[in-house]
Design an enzyme around this catalytic site. Structure first.
Site, PDB file in Angstrom:
ATOM      1  CG  ASP A   1      -1.628   1.265   1.456  1.00 40.98           C
ATOM      2  OD1 ASP A   1      -2.419   1.640   0.586  1.00 40.98           O
ATOM      3  OD2 ASP A   1      -1.395   1.915   2.495  1.00 40.98           O
ATOM      4  CB  ALA A   2       0.908   4.314  -1.880  1.00 45.57           C
ATOM      5  CE1 TYR A   3      -0.098   9.129  -1.361  1.00 47.72           C
ATOM      6  CE2 TYR A   3      -1.810   7.765  -2.320  1.00 47.72           C
ATOM      7  CZ  TYR A   3      -0.836   8.746  -2.451  1.00 47.72           C
ATOM      8  OH  TYR A   3      -0.598   9.316  -3.667  1.00 47.72           O
TER       9      TYR A   3
ATOM     10  NE  ARG B   1      -4.784   7.653   5.509  1.00 44.13           N
ATOM     11  CZ  ARG B   1      -4.638   7.014   4.358  1.00 44.13           C
ATOM     12  NH1 ARG B   1      -4.910   7.611   3.221  1.00 44.13           N
ATOM     13  NH2 ARG B   1      -4.216   5.765   4.344  1.00 44.13           N
TER      14      ARG B   1
ATOM     15  CB  SER C   1      -1.954   3.010  -3.998  1.00 43.18           C
ATOM     16  OG  SER C   1      -2.404   4.198  -3.399  1.00 43.18           O
ATOM     17  CG  ASN C   2      -7.889   3.313  -2.083  1.00 37.50           C
ATOM     18  OD1 ASN C   2      -8.265   2.362  -2.756  1.00 37.50           O
ATOM     19  ND2 ASN C   2      -8.254   3.480  -0.822  1.00 37.50           N
TER      20      ASN C   2
END
Length: 220
Positions: free
Chosen positions: A9-11, A40, A116-117
């Site tokens: 995942d990125a964030y 967030r 990722s989203n």
């Protein structure tokens, strides 16, 4: 090695989502931490609601909309900071251990990817800013299926592209709900519990819980 790919995942996992507010902490004022946490939280909430409604818009739009809400909830923060905060989101800091961990896994022969989203443009900017483009093989964005995590079609982007069974993929995320979705899909999952949060979704538990990504470079 038994695991053919390490997917991240990125964030919140590779990139610090609170870095944008922290860079402008003095200008935002005493509510900065709460402001960032709400930004967030709403960003994620909007992604889930949009998926359930079948009303997809890309993650950048949700990032901007959730920032607007944070400004509305915290009148002490000057809305004139909006552009500066959004600009900062394109170049979020990665966590200190990330470059070495990804290099180590790649040297072991694994494929390295992001799932990722985030929109493709957001992810490309973050990866380039952190100089991770030299170690990451693929960046998968939910834009390809116009649905956000935890939709199974999102995780299937990886197995379809790599022609792998899910159990050959190690998926790392700091988001426990993301780990639940990936576990149900069949990935071997590692929850990066950076904030020492209590466990949840116990019927879809991770294979490992780690305080950071650091131990991954040893192939665990």
């Amino acid at each position: 090695m038994s695991l053919a790919a390490y997917v991240f995942d990125a964030y919140g996992t590779l990139f610090d989502v609170h870095a944008a507010v922290r860079r402008h902490a003095e200008a935002i004022g005493p509510d900065g931490q709460a402001f960032s946490e709400l930004w967030r939280a709403k960003q994620l909430e909007y992604s889930w609601v949009r998926s359930l409604m079948g009303a997809y818009v890309d993650f950048w739009q949700l990032t901007e909309q959730s920032l607007d809400y944070a400004f509305a909830r915290f009148p002490s923060a000057d809305p004139k900071l909006k552009k500066r905060l959004l600009d900062a989101y394109w170049t979020l800091d990665c966590y200190p251990e990330v470059p070495a961990v990804l290099r180590g896994l790649k040297e072991r022969g694994a494929r390295i990817a992001i799932l990722s989203n985030g929109s493709p443009a957001m992810l490309a900017s973050a990866v380039k800013n952190a100089a991770l483009d030299i170690v990451i093989d693929n960046v998968f964005s939910v834009d390809a299926v116009t649905a956000f995590k935890t939709a199974p079609a999102v995780y299937d982007l990886v197995t379809t592209q790599y022609r792998l069974y899910p159990h050959a993929v190690s998926f790392q995320s700091s988001n426990r709900w993301d780990i639940a979705g990936a576990t149900k899909f069949g990935f071997r999952t590692v929850w990066i519990n950076r904030s020492d949060m209590p466990d949840e979704y116990r019927d879809y538990g991770p294979a490992l819980i780690l305080p950071s990504l650091e131990s991954l470079q040893f192939g665990i």
